[in-house]
Design an enzyme around this catalytic site. Structure first.
Site, PDB file in Angstrom:
ATOM      1  CE1 TYR A 100      -3.155   2.980   0.582  1.00 56.59           C
ATOM      2  CE2 TYR A 100      -2.244   3.162   2.789  1.00 56.59           C
ATOM      3  CZ  TYR A 100      -3.032   3.666   1.766  1.00 56.59           C
ATOM      4  OH  TYR A 100      -3.689   4.855   1.940  1.00 56.59           O
ATOM      5  CE  LYS A 197      -8.860   0.336   2.857  1.00 54.71           C
ATOM      6  NZ  LYS A 197      -8.016   0.914   3.852  1.00 54.71           N
TER       7      LYS A 197
HETATM    8  O1  P1T Z   1      -6.445   3.628   5.522  1.00 49.38           O
HETATM    9  P1  P1T Z   1      -5.956   3.035   6.805  1.00 49.38           P
HETATM   10  O2  P1T Z   1      -7.039   2.422   7.639  1.00 49.38           O
HETATM   11  O3  P1T Z   1      -5.055   3.954   7.575  1.00 49.38           O
HETATM   12  O4  P1T Z   1      -5.039   1.755   6.391  1.00 49.38           O
HETATM   13  C1  P1T Z   1      -3.885   1.852   5.619  1.00 49.38           C
HETATM   14  C2  P1T Z   1      -3.687   0.595   4.827  1.00 49.38           C
HETATM   15  C3  P1T Z   1      -2.801  -0.368   5.293  1.00 49.38           C
HETATM   16  N1  P1T Z   1      -2.614  -1.533   4.635  1.00 49.38           N
HETATM   17  C4  P1T Z   1      -3.266  -1.812   3.505  1.00 49.38           C
HETATM   18  C5  P1T Z   1      -3.019  -3.125   2.797  1.00 49.38           C
HETATM   19  C6  P1T Z   1      -4.184  -0.901   2.979  1.00 49.38           C
HETATM   20  O5  P1T Z   1      -4.838  -1.226   1.851  1.00 49.38           O
HETATM   21  C7  P1T Z   1      -4.396   0.346   3.641  1.00 49.38           C
HETATM   22  C8  P1T Z   1      -5.303   1.379   3.107  1.00 49.38           C
HETATM   23  N2  P1T Z   1      -5.587   1.212   1.746  1.00 49.38           N
HETATM   24  C9  P1T Z   1      -6.399   2.011   0.990  1.00 49.38           C
HETATM   25  C10 P1T Z   1      -6.994   3.121   1.433  1.00 49.38           C
HETATM   26  C11 P1T Z   1      -6.571   1.578  -0.407  1.00 49.38           C
HETATM   27  O6  P1T Z   1      -7.510   2.022  -1.106  1.00 49.38           O
HETATM   28  O7  P1T Z   1      -5.784   0.737  -0.852  1.00 49.38           O
END
Ligand code: P1T
Length: 381
Positions: A100, A197
């Site tokens: 990410y 998610k």
């Molecule tokens: O957005 P947040 O709750 O802070 O999480 C960060 C994060 C960490 N790890 C993974 C694999 C993620 O996909 C994400 C956040 N990702 C998105 C916002 C996205 O659209 O891929």
């Protein structure tokens, strides 16, 4: 796990409330707790430190990941931030080169300034991890499957390498959830989640988690969680508890819909490349079968050019163009400028995050409607 997954999700940490028998964990929307006298209280002192609704959620997720301790945070990024404070200036971390974009940004723009050093490797080959480990390496950090290229790490193999070097192994399990993959059972020390998610599952909250294999690591992180204070409010924890009750059925449906859509897109003339571990053509399909209980709801496709990708992204009706993933509703993301905009362009090219790449988060609508929506948008491109 004493019970099967769905039973654990619905019951563990969620015994009926003692005073009224309420079946649902009450929302303890309180910052503090009255004490009978100095030093005598009912186990809760202040909600940054602990809150009964949060504790239920932390107990529940620890059971689901088969860990000793769960710790909830205000976002996935806040969970990562707290995790990285286990380390000190001069420590080195080996991380997946494809993950990410916000995780890479946190590592590079924040923690490098505080003296942490990072090496990024292609974790599809465990030997790359072994080659990158230095005497000061303290953590190996993987995402599997990766966001957005759907590359897998052989979690058991990398756990073994990390432990042979007395290094922690941490896995971001956001794309899979414990329903489809349990890294702690495969040797990881800590699992991290963006609960925003699939765990939240309804695109209505932002939250994060760490789950540790041992009490000792859990206690260390609890000190950091309380000292830093990046905790979620009780309502977000309550929503997460509500959501994991349906996690098993939602993931089953995400799997089913994504498999049907991937099979359909694989033979579509407009799709130049498709990345989905459930397809036999995925180079790590065998590993996916071995270490996952399903292939998940995330698919990436390459349409060949920025123009085609943009035309597609503005032409769907059910798939909404939005950041994030894992909700009941289907979403489209354009990684190059949205979720992975903070990855340097040359790295993006090398990793396959091209200007033609589209990431689909397949929801739990009727698959026929989703396929019709994608077909119409592909025709528009
Ligand atoms: O957005 P947040 O709750 O802070 O999480 C960060 C994060 C960490 N790890 C993974 C694999 C993620 O996909 C994400 C956040 N990702 C998105 C916002 C996205 O659209 O891929």
């Amino acid at each position: 796990m004493k019970y099967g997954f769905a039973t654990t999700a619905i019951h563990v940490g969620q015994e009926p409330e003692e005073r009224t028998g309420a079946v649902t964990v009450p929302l303890y929307q309180t910052s503090t707790y009255a004490q009978e006298e100095v030093g005598r209280h009912k186990g809760f002192e202040y909600s940054r430190t602990d809150n009964p609704t949060r504790r239920s959620w932390e107990t529940n997720i620890a059971a689901l990941e088969n860990g000793a301790r769960g710790l909830a945070f205000a976002s996935g990024s806040a969970a990562l931030d707290t995790l990285l404070r286990l380390f000190s200036q001069g420590d080195h971390i080996v991380a997946a080169e494809d993950m990410y974009g916000g995780t890479f940004r946190l590592f590079e723009t924040v923690f490098r300034r505080f003296g942490l050093d990072f090496t990024y490797v292609d974790m599809r080959n465990p030997e790359n991890v072994a080659a990158a480990i230095k005497p000061n390496t303290r953590m190996v950090f993987s995402e599997s499957p990766t966001n957005p290229m759907m590359n897998l790490t052989d979690l058991a193999a990398v756990a073994e390498i990390a432990h042979a070097h007395k290094t922690l192994f941490v896995v971001d399990n956001t794309f899979m959830t414990p329903c489809l993959q349990r890294p702690l059972d495969l040797g990881a020390d800590i699992v991290m989640h963006s609960a925003t998610k699939y765990l939240g599952g309804h695109s209505d909250l932002v939250s994060g988690l760490l789950v540790t294999k041992t009490e000792e690591l859990g206690a260390k992180l609890a000190v950091l969680q309380n000292s830093i204070g990046a905790v979620p409010g009780p309502f977000d924890c309550w929503l997460c508890l509500r959501s994991t009750k349906t996690l098993a059925v939602r993931m089953q449906r995400h799997n089913e819909n994504a498999r049907a859509i991937a099979a359909h897109l694989e033979s579509h003339a407009a799709v130049q490349k498709i990345y989905y571990p459930g397809l036999e053509s995925h180079p790590q399909h065998d590993l996916a079968r071995r270490q996952m209980n399903g292939f998940g709801g995330m698919i990436s496709i390459d349409l060949g050019s920025s123009e085609k990708a943009h035309a597609f992204a503005r032409s769907t009706e059910l798939f909404l163009l939005a950041e994030s993933l894992g909700g009941v509703e289907s979403l489209i993301n354009y990684p190059a400028s949205m979720t992975h905009g903070s990855i340097p362009p040359e790295n993006r090219q090398r990793l396959g995050i091209t200007d033609g790449l589209i990431r689909l988060s397949v929801g739990i609508e009727e698959k026929e409607d989703l396929i019709a929506d994608l077909d119409k948008a592909l025709a528009a491109g």
